[in-house]
Structures are given as C-alpha cells and as structure tokens.
Design a protein around this motif. Sequence first.
Motif, PDB file in Angstrom:
ATOM      1  N   VAL A   9     -41.720  17.079  17.837  1.00  0.00           N
ATOM      2  CA  VAL A   9     -42.691  16.026  17.834  1.00  0.00           C
ATOM      3  C   VAL A   9     -44.152  16.945  18.148  1.00  0.00           C
ATOM      4  O   VAL A   9     -45.192  16.371  18.021  1.00  0.00           O
ATOM      5  CB  VAL A   9     -42.897  14.954  18.779  1.00  0.00           C
ATOM      6  N   LYS A  10     -43.821  18.086  18.251  1.00  0.00           N
ATOM      7  CA  LYS A  10     -45.158  19.060  18.463  1.00  0.00           C
ATOM      8  C   LYS A  10     -45.814  19.138  17.058  1.00  0.00           C
ATOM      9  O   LYS A  10     -45.124  19.533  16.091  1.00  0.00           O
ATOM     10  CB  LYS A  10     -44.967  20.319  19.055  1.00  0.00           C
ATOM     11  N   PRO A  11     -47.034  18.969  17.027  1.00  0.00           N
ATOM     12  CA  PRO A  11     -47.722  19.374  15.766  1.00  0.00           C
ATOM     13  C   PRO A  11     -47.265  20.573  15.057  1.00  0.00           C
ATOM     14  O   PRO A  11     -47.367  21.529  15.867  1.00  0.00           O
ATOM     15  CB  PRO A  11     -49.278  19.048  16.030  1.00  0.00           C
ATOM     16  N   ILE A  12     -46.965  20.501  13.927  1.00  0.00           N
ATOM     17  CA  ILE A  12     -46.580  21.896  13.094  1.00  0.00           C
ATOM     18  C   ILE A  12     -47.481  22.843  13.288  1.00  0.00           C
ATOM     19  O   ILE A  12     -47.605  23.960  13.325  1.00  0.00           O
ATOM     20  CB  ILE A  12     -46.151  21.545  11.932  1.00  0.00           C
ATOM     21  N   ARG A  13     -49.152  22.359  13.121  1.00  0.00           N
ATOM     22  CA  ARG A  13     -50.043  23.438  13.152  1.00  0.00           C
ATOM     23  C   ARG A  13     -50.120  24.187  14.609  1.00  0.00           C
ATOM     24  O   ARG A  13     -50.794  25.179  14.823  1.00  0.00           O
ATOM     25  CB  ARG A  13     -51.516  22.819  12.804  1.00  0.00           C
ATOM     26  N   GLU A  14     -49.229  23.447  15.631  1.00  0.00           N
ATOM     27  CA  GLU A  14     -49.362  24.318  17.014  1.00  0.00           C
ATOM     28  C   GLU A  14     -48.022  25.169  17.084  1.00  0.00           C
ATOM     29  O   GLU A  14     -47.691  25.696  18.242  1.00  0.00           O
ATOM     30  CB  GLU A  14     -49.629  23.052  17.969  1.00  0.00           C
ATOM     31  N   ILE A  15     -47.179  25.009  16.238  1.00  0.00           N
ATOM     32  CA  ILE A  15     -45.887  25.963  16.320  1.00  0.00           C
ATOM     33  C   ILE A  15     -46.118  27.068  15.597  1.00  0.00           C
ATOM     34  O   ILE A  15     -46.589  27.298  14.269  1.00  0.00           O
ATOM     35  CB  ILE A  15     -44.751  25.105  15.506  1.00  0.00           C
ATOM     36  N   PRO A  16     -45.781  28.499  16.352  1.00  0.00           N
ATOM     37  CA  PRO A  16     -45.974  29.717  15.221  1.00  0.00           C
ATOM     38  C   PRO A  16     -44.961  29.632  14.192  1.00  0.00           C
ATOM     39  O   PRO A  16     -43.455  29.744  14.319  1.00  0.00           O
ATOM     40  CB  PRO A  16     -45.447  30.676  16.272  1.00  0.00           C
ATOM     41  N   THR A  17     -45.510  29.443  12.775  1.00  0.00           N
ATOM     42  CA  THR A  17     -44.914  29.431  11.780  1.00  0.00           C
ATOM     43  C   THR A  17     -45.627  30.563  10.704  1.00  0.00           C
ATOM     44  O   THR A  17     -46.940  30.696  10.913  1.00  0.00           O
ATOM     45  CB  THR A  17     -44.606  28.067  11.096  1.00  0.00           C
ATOM     46  N   SER A  18     -45.120  30.793   9.493  1.00  0.00           N
ATOM     47  CA  SER A  18     -45.865  31.174   8.555  1.00  0.00           C
ATOM     48  C   SER A  18     -47.086  30.433   7.902  1.00  0.00           C
ATOM     49  O   SER A  18     -46.826  29.148   7.966  1.00  0.00           O
ATOM     50  CB  SER A  18     -44.890  31.633   7.420  1.00  0.00           C
ATOM     51  N   MET A  19     -48.002  31.046   7.338  1.00  0.00           N
ATOM     52  CA  MET A  19     -48.948  30.162   6.465  1.00  0.00           C
ATOM     53  C   MET A  19     -48.598  29.378   5.414  1.00  0.00           C
ATOM     54  O   MET A  19     -48.816  28.135   5.446  1.00  0.00           O
ATOM     55  CB  MET A  19     -50.078  31.172   6.098  1.00  0.00           C
ATOM     56  N   GLU A  20     -47.274  29.950   4.860  1.00  0.00           N
ATOM     57  CA  GLU A  20     -46.749  29.071   3.648  1.00  0.00           C
ATOM     58  C   GLU A  20     -45.906  28.046   4.184  1.00  0.00           C
ATOM     59  O   GLU A  20     -46.046  26.912   3.805  1.00  0.00           O
ATOM     60  CB  GLU A  20     -45.813  30.053   2.991  1.00  0.00           C
ATOM     61  N   PHE A  21     -45.306  28.154   5.429  1.00  0.00           N
ATOM     62  CA  PHE A  21     -44.741  26.987   5.824  1.00  0.00           C
ATOM     63  C   PHE A  21     -45.774  25.813   6.373  1.00  0.00           C
ATOM     64  O   PHE A  21     -45.756  24.648   6.058  1.00  0.00           O
ATOM     65  CB  PHE A  21     -43.899  27.362   7.330  1.00  0.00           C
ATOM     66  N   GLN A  22     -46.931  26.443   7.052  1.00  0.00           N
ATOM     67  CA  GLN A  22     -47.995  25.549   7.465  1.00  0.00           C
ATOM     68  C   GLN A  22     -48.477  24.667   5.956  1.00  0.00           C
ATOM     69  O   GLN A  22     -48.668  23.402   5.923  1.00  0.00           O
ATOM     70  CB  GLN A  22     -49.191  26.055   8.057  1.00  0.00           C
ATOM     71  N   GLU A  23     -48.735  25.404   5.059  1.00  0.00           N
ATOM     72  CA  GLU A  23     -49.116  24.783   3.827  1.00  0.00           C
ATOM     73  C   GLU A  23     -48.124  23.908   3.130  1.00  0.00           C
ATOM     74  O   GLU A  23     -48.631  22.731   2.621  1.00  0.00           O
ATOM     75  CB  GLU A  23     -49.337  25.804   2.718  1.00  0.00           C
ATOM     76  N   MET A  24     -46.968  24.154   3.193  1.00  0.00           N
ATOM     77  CA  MET A  24     -45.743  23.246   2.758  1.00  0.00           C
ATOM     78  C   MET A  24     -45.758  21.986   3.654  1.00  0.00           C
ATOM     79  O   MET A  24     -45.583  20.769   2.917  1.00  0.00           O
ATOM     80  CB  MET A  24     -44.314  24.037   2.965  1.00  0.00           C
ATOM     81  N   ALA A  25     -45.979  22.124   4.874  1.00  0.00           N
ATOM     82  CA  ALA A  25     -45.830  20.790   5.806  1.00  0.00           C
ATOM     83  C   ALA A  25     -47.047  20.036   5.289  1.00  0.00           C
ATOM     84  O   ALA A  25     -46.989  18.704   5.209  1.00  0.00           O
ATOM     85  CB  ALA A  25     -45.887  21.336   7.048  1.00  0.00           C
ATOM     86  N   LYS A  26     -48.348  20.731   5.085  1.00  0.00           N
ATOM     87  CA  LYS A  26     -49.648  19.998   4.952  1.00  0.00           C
ATOM     88  C   LYS A  26     -49.435  19.178   3.422  1.00  0.00           C
ATOM     89  O   LYS A  26     -49.857  17.926   3.390  1.00  0.00           O
ATOM     90  CB  LYS A  26     -50.615  20.845   4.738  1.00  0.00           C
ATOM     91  N   LEU A  27     -48.969  20.180   2.588  1.00  0.00           N
ATOM     92  CA  LEU A  27     -48.748  19.531   1.144  1.00  0.00           C
ATOM     93  C   LEU A  27     -47.741  18.324   1.014  1.00  0.00           C
ATOM     94  O   LEU A  27     -48.067  17.358   0.466  1.00  0.00           O
ATOM     95  CB  LEU A  27     -48.201  20.667   0.306  1.00  0.00           C
ATOM     96  N   ASN A  28     -46.619  18.304   2.001  1.00  0.00           N
ATOM     97  CA  ASN A  28     -45.783  17.449   1.810  1.00  0.00           C
ATOM     98  C   ASN A  28     -45.812  16.196   2.928  1.00  0.00           C
ATOM     99  O   ASN A  28     -45.070  15.468   3.222  1.00  0.00           O
ATOM    100  CB  ASN A  28     -44.396  17.972   1.929  1.00  0.00           C
TER     101      ASN A  28
END
Length: 74
Positions: A9-28
């Motif tokens: 339940v932690k916001p994805i933007r606060e989890i160490p992920t790739s920029m592409e993963f962050q963009e995918m999460a935002k887009l979806n």
Amino acid sequence: MNMNHPILVKPIREIPTSMEFQEMAKLNHFENLLQIAQVPVYKLERMPIFGYRMLRELISILETYNLQEILIED
C-alpha cells in the motif's frame, strides 16, 4: 498470502523502481503495488507500456518481500 504487507500500500512513487515502471503506474492509474497485483497478469500485459520488462520488475519487487504469490495468473 500476506495481502497486508506495508509495501503493498506504499505509494509507488516512494518505492525504488525504474522510471519506466513509475511511468507505467502513472499511465495506468496505479497508486500502489496492491492495485497492480489485483489485476490478472494477462490483463496487465495488455495495458499501455506494461510488457515483459514491467512484469519482471514487478515480480522482482514482490520477490524481495516474498510476496510473488499474490499475482493473479488467470
């Protein structure tokens, strides 16, 4: 299955992920990993910029916390 793990339940933007993963999460419109995990894998693979690399990254994140079994495969 540990669906109550705090990382889910932690916001994805606060989890160490790739920029592409962050963009995918935002887009979806995914705000956390639990929202992603509640979608069957076959549906995830049809979403914008969610391909094999995104699935591998998601599995890797979940494996770090021994949560890979929460993914819905069918």
